[in-house]
Enzyme design. Structure first.
Site, PDB file in Angstrom:
ATOM      1  N   CYS A 129       1.126 -17.616 -18.194  1.00 60.01           N
ATOM      2  CA  CYS A 129      -0.300 -17.584 -17.839  1.00 60.01           C
ATOM      3  C   CYS A 129      -1.021 -16.353 -18.391  1.00 60.01           C
ATOM      4  CB  CYS A 129      -0.472 -17.646 -16.330  1.00 60.01           C
ATOM      5  SG  CYS A 129       0.277 -19.095 -15.602  1.00 60.01           S
ATOM      6  N   HIS A 161      -7.610 -14.847 -14.440  1.00 60.40           N
ATOM      7  CA  HIS A 161      -6.740 -16.023 -14.453  1.00 60.40           C
ATOM      8  C   HIS A 161      -6.902 -16.738 -13.113  1.00 60.40           C
ATOM      9  CE1 HIS A 161      -3.465 -18.708 -14.738  1.00 60.40           C
ATOM     10  NE2 HIS A 161      -2.641 -18.019 -13.982  1.00 60.40           N
ATOM     11  N   ASN A 179      -4.438 -24.277 -11.632  1.00 62.18           N
ATOM     12  CA  ASN A 179      -3.935 -23.258 -12.555  1.00 62.18           C
ATOM     13  C   ASN A 179      -3.571 -23.934 -13.886  1.00 62.18           C
ATOM     14  OD1 ASN A 179      -2.448 -21.385 -13.975  1.00 62.18           O
ATOM     15  ND2 ASN A 179      -1.166 -20.767 -12.250  1.00 62.18           N
TER      16      ASN A 179
HETATM   17  N1  COA Z   1       1.483 -28.483   1.616  1.00 61.33           N
HETATM   18  C1  COA Z   1       1.843 -28.187   2.879  1.00 61.33           C
HETATM   19  N2  COA Z   1       2.768 -27.257   3.172  1.00 61.33           N
HETATM   20  C2  COA Z   1       3.330 -26.594   2.137  1.00 61.33           C
HETATM   21  C3  COA Z   1       3.003 -26.852   0.811  1.00 61.33           C
HETATM   22  C4  COA Z   1       2.038 -27.840   0.563  1.00 61.33           C
HETATM   23  N3  COA Z   1       1.643 -28.172  -0.696  1.00 61.33           N
HETATM   24  N4  COA Z   1       3.736 -26.043   0.021  1.00 61.33           N
HETATM   25  C5  COA Z   1       4.491 -25.294   0.830  1.00 61.33           C
HETATM   26  N5  COA Z   1       4.262 -25.630   2.117  1.00 61.33           N
HETATM   27  C6  COA Z   1       4.860 -25.075   3.321  1.00 61.33           C
HETATM   28  C7  COA Z   1       6.187 -24.386   3.084  1.00 61.33           C
HETATM   29  O1  COA Z   1       7.244 -25.327   3.043  1.00 61.33           O
HETATM   30  C8  COA Z   1       6.270 -23.447   4.251  1.00 61.33           C
HETATM   31  O2  COA Z   1       6.706 -24.168   5.368  1.00 61.33           O
HETATM   32  P1  COA Z   1       7.694 -23.491   6.433  1.00 61.33           P
HETATM   33  O3  COA Z   1       6.906 -22.338   6.987  1.00 61.33           O
HETATM   34  O4  COA Z   1       7.923 -24.593   7.400  1.00 61.33           O
HETATM   35  O5  COA Z   1       8.901 -23.053   5.666  1.00 61.33           O
HETATM   36  C9  COA Z   1       4.816 -23.042   4.502  1.00 61.33           C
HETATM   37  O6  COA Z   1       4.012 -24.050   3.847  1.00 61.33           O
HETATM   38  C10 COA Z   1       4.459 -21.710   3.930  1.00 61.33           C
HETATM   39  O7  COA Z   1       4.906 -21.656   2.591  1.00 61.33           O
HETATM   40  P2  COA Z   1       4.743 -20.380   1.732  1.00 61.33           P
HETATM   41  O8  COA Z   1       5.354 -20.591   0.378  1.00 61.33           O
HETATM   42  O9  COA Z   1       5.189 -19.199   2.524  1.00 61.33           O
HETATM   43  O10 COA Z   1       3.142 -20.349   1.582  1.00 61.33           O
HETATM   44  P3  COA Z   1       2.244 -19.239   1.001  1.00 61.33           P
HETATM   45  O11 COA Z   1       1.255 -18.821   1.998  1.00 61.33           O
HETATM   46  O12 COA Z   1       3.049 -18.158   0.328  1.00 61.33           O
HETATM   47  O13 COA Z   1       1.424 -20.030  -0.121  1.00 61.33           O
HETATM   48  C11 COA Z   1       1.434 -20.283  -2.518  1.00 61.33           C
HETATM   49  C12 COA Z   1       2.131 -20.633  -1.190  1.00 61.33           C
HETATM   50  C13 COA Z   1       2.226 -20.905  -3.627  1.00 61.33           C
HETATM   51  C14 COA Z   1       0.035 -20.865  -2.479  1.00 61.33           C
HETATM   52  C15 COA Z   1       1.358 -18.757  -2.663  1.00 61.33           C
HETATM   53  O14 COA Z   1       2.624 -18.196  -2.404  1.00 61.33           O
HETATM   54  C16 COA Z   1       0.924 -18.317  -4.039  1.00 61.33           C
HETATM   55  O15 COA Z   1      -0.182 -18.565  -4.446  1.00 61.33           O
HETATM   56  N6  COA Z   1       1.797 -17.612  -4.755  1.00 61.33           N
HETATM   57  C17 COA Z   1       1.467 -17.130  -6.085  1.00 61.33           C
HETATM   58  C18 COA Z   1       1.490 -18.301  -7.026  1.00 61.33           C
HETATM   59  C19 COA Z   1       0.993 -17.987  -8.366  1.00 61.33           C
HETATM   60  O16 COA Z   1       0.168 -17.137  -8.550  1.00 61.33           O
HETATM   61  N7  COA Z   1       1.538 -18.737  -9.306  1.00 61.33           N
HETATM   62  C20 COA Z   1       1.150 -18.725 -10.651  1.00 61.33           C
HETATM   63  C21 COA Z   1       1.347 -17.452 -11.313  1.00 61.33           C
HETATM   64  S1  COA Z   1       0.681 -17.643 -12.894  1.00 61.33           S
END
Ligand code: COA
Length: 341
Positions: free
Chosen positions: A122, A262, A292
């Site tokens: 990215c 980004h 993204n």
């Molecule tokens: N819908 C519903 N629940 C979801 C889900 C979805 N699409 N995806 C994950 N969950 C659940 C998980 O299973 C977890 O459940 P649990 O608590 O029972 O284990 C809960 O939601 C929390 O998951 P978590 O991964 O801790 O969520 P988060 O608050 O960290 O958000 C992201 C997840 C991916 C949105 C966040 O971590 C993020 O944006 N990270 C950076 C990603 C990024 O920048 N990527 C690209 C880089 S170029």
């Protein structure tokens, strides 16, 4: 942090363009597909409402060619006037060769000039733009077509709710040429930390673990992401790279007129905006429409911001990217200064 460099010629953006697939997949569509998710969860955690998805048969080069042509039209240049092609992508049409840049060179009718891909996930567009600035700076090239294009929807497991909801497909392009002194890409900062590579990784399908029946079963050809770990790494790196870049040209965040970040997560963009003391209308956000789009996200946002008149002659623009590798980078650009004729 890189050392200050001697710039021989100023390199700036003289044209912008974008291309997106027609097919829209909304958050509700994932629910209809049987995924255990909701529009509320995706919107609150990411800011994404919908994304564009390339249909079967459509590859990254198809979008890159369209965006590239749009940028050429916007710059008022013909393909014959381009003397280098750089495509930032991690989802090339073909895993080995030809590169996506070679496909673009041929399909746009560009002369048999140099064409190569840049792989920085990215952060690819910031890397490619910085690369182009060096080629203009030294006089190696006069007009460079720089494209960020990716189709990550083809590499996500559509049953993995933690990853598939995040990504969309698209391409954005710019033409980089010599501009008047004091304009263009004033400073850049490139960073990588391979030790954090495993937080966003595709383990199968490369030379380490070539395609096999086993790989299809264990799904290692899909994107694996440790979202929580990645979030922390991004938060710790985004402001330092911006500060490094500003410092190189003795500017501060107060000097920034507009930010094109980004588009990975609205919460990350908001964190950066607040830290920099920018107002909401100083940041371009389109994550709600496209998700993204990896290396395409910044040039798509740039094309939209320019066409909406958000970035004007003399605007001081900040572009910041981050992604797999782990890589992160930023550019400070004084918009305009296009040389006539
Ligand atoms: N819908 C519903 N629940 C979801 C889900 C979805 N699409 N995806 C994950 N969950 C659940 C998980 O299973 C977890 O459940 P649990 O608590 O029972 O284990 C809960 O939601 C929390 O998951 P978590 O991964 O801790 O969520 P988060 O608050 O960290 O958000 C992201 C997840 C991916 C949105 C966040 O971590 C993020 O944006 N990270 C950076 C990603 C990024 O920048 N990527 C690209 C880089 S170029």
């Amino acid at each position: 942090m890189q050392n200050k460099q001697t710039i021989l010629k100023s390199a700036g953006i003289i044209g912008v363009g974008k291309a997106l697939p027609d097919k829209i997949v909304t958050n509700e569509d994932f629910v209809k597909l049987g995924l255990d998710t909701s529009d509320k969860w995706i919107t609150e955690r990411t800011g994404i409402k919908e994304r564009r998805i390339a249909e079967p048969g459509m590859g990254t080069a198809d979008l890159a060619v369209k965006a590239g042509q749009a940028a050429l039209d916007n710059a008022g240049l013909t393909p014959q006037e381009i003397d280098l092609v750089i495509v930032a992508t991690t989802t090339p049409d073909y895993p080995l060769f030809p590169s996506t840049a070679c496909l673009v060179q041929d399909r746009l009718g560009i002369k048999k000039v140099g064409a190569f891909d840049v792989s920085a996930a990215c952060t690819g567009f910031n890397y490619a733009l910085t690369t182009a600035a060096q080629f203009i700076g030294t006089g190696f090239a006069k007009n460079i077509l720089v494209i960020g294009a990716d189709c990550l929807s083809k590499y996500v497991d559509w049953t993995d709710r933690s990853v598939c909801i995040l990504f969309g497909d698209g391409a954005g392009a710019v033409v980089v040429s010599e501009v008047s002194e004091g304009y263009g890409i004033l400073a850049s900062d490139l960073n990588a930390n391979g030790a954090e590579g495993d937080i966003l990784i595709t383990k199968g399908g490369g030379s380490k673990k070539p395609f096999s029946a086993e790989m299809l079963k264990d799904k290692s050809h899909f994107v694996f992401m440790n979202g929580k770990a990645l979030y922390k790494v991004v938060i710790n790196s985004i402001i330092p790279t911006i500060e490094n870049t500003l410092k190189k040209v003795n500017l501060t965040s107060k000097d920034i007129d507009y930010m094109v970040p980004h588009q990975a997560n609205l919460r990350i963009i908001e964190y950066a905006r607040k830290k920099l003391g920018l107002k909401k209308d100083q940041v371009y956000i389109n994550i709600q429409k496209y998700g993204n789009t990896s290396s395409a996200s910044i040039p798509i946002a740039l094309a939209e911001a320019v066409s909406l008149g958000k970035i004007k002659e003399d605007s001081l623009l900040l572009s910041v990217g981050f992604g797999g590798g782990f890589t992160w980078a930023s550019n400070i650009i004084r918009w305009g200064g296009i040389k006539k004729g």
